[in-house]
Design an enzyme around this catalytic site. Structure first.
Site, mmCIF file in Angstrom:
data_model
loop_
_atom_site.group_PDB
_atom_site.id
_atom_site.type_symbol
_atom_site.label_atom_id
_atom_site.label_comp_id
_atom_site.label_asym_id
_atom_site.label_seq_id
_atom_site.Cartn_x
_atom_site.Cartn_y
_atom_site.Cartn_z
ATOM 1 C CD GLU A 16 -11.113 3.356 16.895
ATOM 2 O OE1 GLU A 16 -10.134 2.930 16.028
ATOM 3 O OE2 GLU A 16 -11.586 4.444 16.966
ATOM 4 C CB CYS A 49 -1.169 -0.118 1.005
ATOM 5 S SG CYS A 49 -0.132 -0.281 2.586
ATOM 6 N N PRO A 65 7.682 -3.961 11.156
ATOM 7 C CG PRO A 65 6.886 -5.480 12.551
ATOM 8 C CD PRO A 65 7.131 -4.050 12.318
ATOM 9 C CD GLN A 66 3.355 -4.520 9.435
ATOM 10 O OE1 GLN A 66 4.297 -3.909 9.965
ATOM 11 N NE2 GLN A 66 2.505 -4.670 10.393
ATOM 12 N NE ARG A 110 8.090 0.460 0.458
ATOM 13 C CZ ARG A 110 9.002 1.521 0.644
ATOM 14 N NH1 ARG A 110 9.519 1.990 -0.138
ATOM 15 N NH2 ARG A 110 9.098 1.966 1.971
#
Lengths: 271, 424
Positions: free
Chosen positions: B192, B50, B115-116, B52
């Protein structure tokens, strides 16, 4: 031979202390591991030097101020290793090794000759009494270092400035736990040292208690640590108060050890 | 052969352009095979997330390949080339290698150290392997990118320290209690952010969960969600005696917990430490409570400060990471240039072997009745001579020097090695 071993262990401890202090400011896993290795090396050499002295004199090497300081330092390193092995804080050395180094340094500037034990004192009580006393003091020395770590971490948490050492210091709960363990270890040792000391005094000098300055200050130390244990058990006072008291307690221990032995006329001074 | 990267990311293009160029779902496979089909492109891998869209390729002629890839992007996504061309970046060779290593190590991410991205790069690589769109060069490049990212992760603290408020709460809790297993936790109110933090705490092993809400039914619902126990609002101070962590987020206009109440709670829990997080605005917990010993009270701003100081910390660590990356880029580039000499070395040896076999054949025809022992000796002699002869040039080719390109050309000319295809 004895001198070489002693100087060598002093050098090792010095190197470890320098690394541990650098580690405080620019910490990395490598530097704390290096610190542990060097301290371990110093400890082995130190042990050899103690055994060497024991083999020459035939009694525990605690008969002069030089020997006593050195033995004190040895006990501190012993406890430090046991704790680091269990908790793996990586940073405890920075707070305990400077104490070790200062003890060794003071030992190194004191007269080093091996003297025969005063015949009055020659008894199996000598070994037991002094060994218990020093091991107890060593536990208090570690509690002192841990207490300072606690106060620092508590300050970070309370002031909400989480930077620098915050990320590397253990949690306050662990620090409080170690502090408590050390006092729980040191206190019975000190108690036994005082009891064996009284028995020994009775056999050597004919009375259990002579209001000797060392005896009085040891009693004060005993009351401080008894107080720490008491308030934790009864009202659950812990953490900061225990940490501050363990810092004060150790300062009294140091005064009892150096101040009384070197300045005040006492039956316990190594003269 | 050259490595080139062409693409755009969150730094060069806004989301409306990134989404136009994204290769989502089935488009990815289609896109990769189109790219692989281009005559200039020898190897290709396509990274599309999302943040690059980046195309890594090994190409013969860089300018032509870049031109074709740009036109491909326009025609594939059916958009005007001018709409995105300004947002594209193109890096070649060591710059391209450096770019990928930085992306994999999460230095180029929106949140440095997240880390993703490494997982996304692994997926890209696996996909390329599966579709066989990459070869020696890109395979090695991808592997190196992953190992560099791992090295950065272990040698720097770039991924340590929480950079979101809810994780910062867990991190602080760990500096108070170490192990959150066996601790109990109270959620007072809802919201939330509070629920997110609560979820992180539960995932970190917190055992007992108590949920308090002004409307008891809502509390029951939330309690079911966290596998906890609902408690009526009036009873919460009494329940607090048994809780080590409190997250408070109610809509109350005034303090719901006062200093005197907390003093009483602390006495009853024998001064065991308590961590209180007050997410509500206006604050619901008397800030003076922080002065009580063994109570650690953090409000939203305090947590935000923690997050910001952690971000600063990560930036400092990123500088160390850049040094590691520079090292890795250098070793990769060296490896790449050593590739050029390998075909020459092989050709040289082949040529020598051919000559040897030819001459031996002539020799055998001239002296057909020689016994086996003597013939073996002559063969051995021939092999020794060619080995001795080709050893110095081979060693020179393997050596990593500035003038290797010239050496390669010279050796090709001297030995007449024209069979090799010329890359450029």
């Amino acid at each position: 031979m004895g001198t070489i071993l002693f100087e060598l262990s002093l050098t090792f401890y010095f190197a470890a202390t320098v690394i541990s202090i650098v580690d405080l400011f620019k910490g990395s896993r490598e530097s704390s591991r290096l610190m542990l290795f060097i301290t371990g090396g110093g400890f082995l050499i130190h042990t050899a030097s103690l055994i060497y002295r024991y083999s020459i004199s035939g009694h525990l090497p605690i008969a002069s101020m030089h020997e006593a300081s050195s033995f004190f330092a040895w006990c501190v390193v012993l406890i430090f290793f046991l704790l680091e092995f269990r908790y793996k804080t990586g940073i405890m050395g920075s707070f305990v090794l400077p104490v070790v180094f200062l003890l060794m340094l003071s030992s190194s500037i004191l007269p080093r000759g091996i003297r025969p034990l005063n015949p009055v004192l020659e008894s199996y009580w000598f070994g037991i009494h002094t060994f218990l006393a020093f091991l107890g003091n060593a536990a208090f020395a570690v509690a002192f270092g841990i207490g300072i770590m606690y106060l620092l971490q508590e300050h970070y948490l309370k002031s909400k400035h989480v930077h620098g050492l915050f990320h590397r210091l253990p949690s306050i709960q662990v620090l409080d736990e170690i502090n408590n363990k050390m006092i729980n270890l040191g206190f019975p040792l000190l108690t036994c040292a005082i009891i064996t000391g009284a028995l020994w005094a009775e056999s050597a000098w004919g009375s259990y208690w002579r209001w000797d300055p060392k005896e009085v200050w040891s009693m004060i130390t005993w009351f401080i640590y008894a107080f720490i244990l008491h308030i934790r058990l009864t009202s659950g006072w812990r953490g900061k108060k225990a940490a501050i008291l363990s810092v004060i307690g150790f300062l009294v221990v140091l005064f009892t050890f150096f101040g009384v032995n070197l300045s005040v006329k006492s039956l316990h001074s190594f003269k | 052969m050259k490595i080139v990267v062409i693409g755009l990311n969150h730094k060069t293009a806004p989301v409306n352009i990134r989404e136009m160029l994204a290769f989502a779902g089935p488009k990815l496979e289609e896109g990769v095979s189109c790219l692989r089909g281009m005559p200039e492109v020898r190897e290709v891998a396509l990274l599309s997330t999302c943040n690059r869209v980046e195309i890594y390729a090994c190409v013969g002629n860089t300018a032509a390949a870049v031109e074709n890839i740009k036109s491909f992007l326009a025609s594939f996504h059916r958009i005007d080339r001018a709409a995105f061309e300004k947002s594209l970046f193109v890096h070649t060779d060591s710059q391209a290698v450096r770019h990928l290593f930085r992306v994999a190590s999460s230095l180029d991410s929106m949140v440095v150290g997240e880390p993703q991205i490494l997982g996304q790069i692994k997926n890209t690589f696996d996909f390329a392997l599966e579709k066989k769109t990459t070869g020696v060069l890109l395979n090695k490049l991808m592997k190196k990118a992953i190992s560099t990212a791992k090295r950065v992760r272990t040698e720097t603290k770039i991924a340590e320290n929480a950079v979101s408020i809810s994780f910062a709460a867990v991190e602080l809790a760990r500096k108070i209690f170490t192990d959150l297993g066996g601790k109990s936790f109270m959620l007072l109110g809802a919201g939330e952010m509070a629920e997110l933090a609560a979820r992180h705490l539960v995932n970190s092993g917190v055992r007992d969960v108590v949920v308090v809400n002004r409307t008891y039914d809502r509390g029951c619902d939330l309690a079911r969600e966290f596998n906890g126990k609902p408690v009526r609002f009036e009873d919460f101070p009494a329940e607090l005696v048994h809780c080590d962590i409190l997250i408070c987020s109610t809509g109350a206009p005034a303090y719901v917990l006062l200093k005197e109440q907390m003093h009483k709670v602390m006495r009853e829990r024998k001064h065991r430490p308590v961590f209180i997080i007050d997410i509500s605005v206006p604050r619901n917990i008397d800030p003076d409570i922080n002065r009580i010993e063994n109570v650690y009270l953090y409000d939203v701003d305090n947590l935000q400060d923690v997050v910001e100081s952690n971000i600063l910390e990560r930036r400092r660590e990123a500088e160390k990471a850049e040094i590691i990356i520079a090292e890795e880029v250098e070793t990769f580039i060296k490896w790449m240039s050593s590739l050029d000499s390998i075909p020459v070395i092989v050709a040289l040896r082949q040529k020598a072997e051919e000559i040897k076999e030819e001459e031996l054949e002539k020799f055998r025809n001239k002296f057909p009745d020689l016994d086996d022992g003597k013939r073996k000796a002559v063969e051995y002699l021939a092999a020794a001579i060619i080995n001795k002869l080709i050893h110095p040039p081979t060693a020179a080719l393997k050596e990593d020097t500035e003038d290797r390109g010239e050496l390669i050309a010279a050796i090709k000319k001297l030995y007449g090695l024209n069979g090799e295809e010329n890359e450029e």
